[in-house]
Write a protein that holds these residues in place. Structure first.
Motif, PDB file in Angstrom:
ATOM      1  N   GLU A  67      17.089  -3.076  23.056  1.00  0.00           N
ATOM      2  CA  GLU A  67      16.234  -3.930  23.891  1.00  0.00           C
ATOM      3  C   GLU A  67      14.857  -4.138  23.259  1.00  0.00           C
ATOM      4  N   GLN A  70      15.208  -6.542  20.348  1.00  0.00           N
ATOM      5  CA  GLN A  70      15.358  -7.914  20.853  1.00  0.00           C
ATOM      6  C   GLN A  70      14.010  -8.483  21.282  1.00  0.00           C
ATOM      7  N   VAL A  80      14.827  -9.557  12.557  1.00  0.00           N
ATOM      8  CA  VAL A  80      16.232  -9.576  12.990  1.00  0.00           C
ATOM      9  C   VAL A  80      17.080  -8.516  12.283  1.00  0.00           C
ATOM     10  N   GLU A  83      18.076  -5.135  13.959  1.00  0.00           N
ATOM     11  CA  GLU A  83      19.084  -4.992  15.012  1.00  0.00           C
ATOM     12  C   GLU A  83      20.094  -3.901  14.682  1.00  0.00           C
ATOM     13  N   SER A  86      19.869  -0.507  16.357  1.00  0.00           N
ATOM     14  CA  SER A  86      20.304  -0.290  17.741  1.00  0.00           C
ATOM     15  C   SER A  86      21.357   0.810  17.821  1.00  0.00           C
TER      16      SER A  86
END
Length: 138
Positions: A67, A70, A80, A83, A86
């Motif tokens: 989260e 993002q 990006v 990610e 995560s």
């Protein structure tokens, strides 16, 4: 009251320190603790970025690296690649509580040095990316 960039650097400093502590734990073979602290270091680094870039304080009520990434990507699309970090979210609860694993004990379950090395790499990428962007704002 601190400026947003000053607060961001406080969070980044803590993230860097926590990362180093996780590295020390990894080197000692305390993988379950290292994994949790790698997740925490990435979380705090992302919150550092967000302190410097948004007034929306709702983002600070999550502990999810996904989260937070993002939210960071929405502000800076060049992030990006973070990610992938995560995956660190899987270490937030089960590494800390015996009932977080069905039938296992975290200190005995997390025994793979490669897993800890991968978590270290992911957290380090987040910290490095955030540090670079915050230094540009100084």
């Amino acid at each position: 009251m601190r400026s947003p960039i000053d607060e961001a650097f406080r969070w980044l400093t803590h993230a860097q320190d926590e990362y180093q502590d996780a590295e020390d734990l990894r080197e000692r073979g305390r993988f379950y603790l290292a994994l949790f602290h790698f997740q925490q270091a990435a979380e705090k680094a992302l919150k550092a970025f967000l302190y410097a870039h948004t007034d929306d304080r709702r983002v600070f009520f999550t502990h999810s690296v996904l989260e937070l990434v993002q939210a960071a990507v929405a502000l800076d699309p060049s992030l990006v690649d973070l990610e992938k970090a995560s995956r660190l979210d899987q270490y937030y609860i089960p590494t800390r509580y015996p009932n977080g694993l069905p039938g296992g004990v975290p200190s005995r379950f997390y025994t793979d040095p490669d897993e800890a090395t991968e978590a270290s790499t992911l957290a380090h990428r987040v910290i490095k990316a955030v540090a670079r962007r915050l230094e540009e704002q100084k």
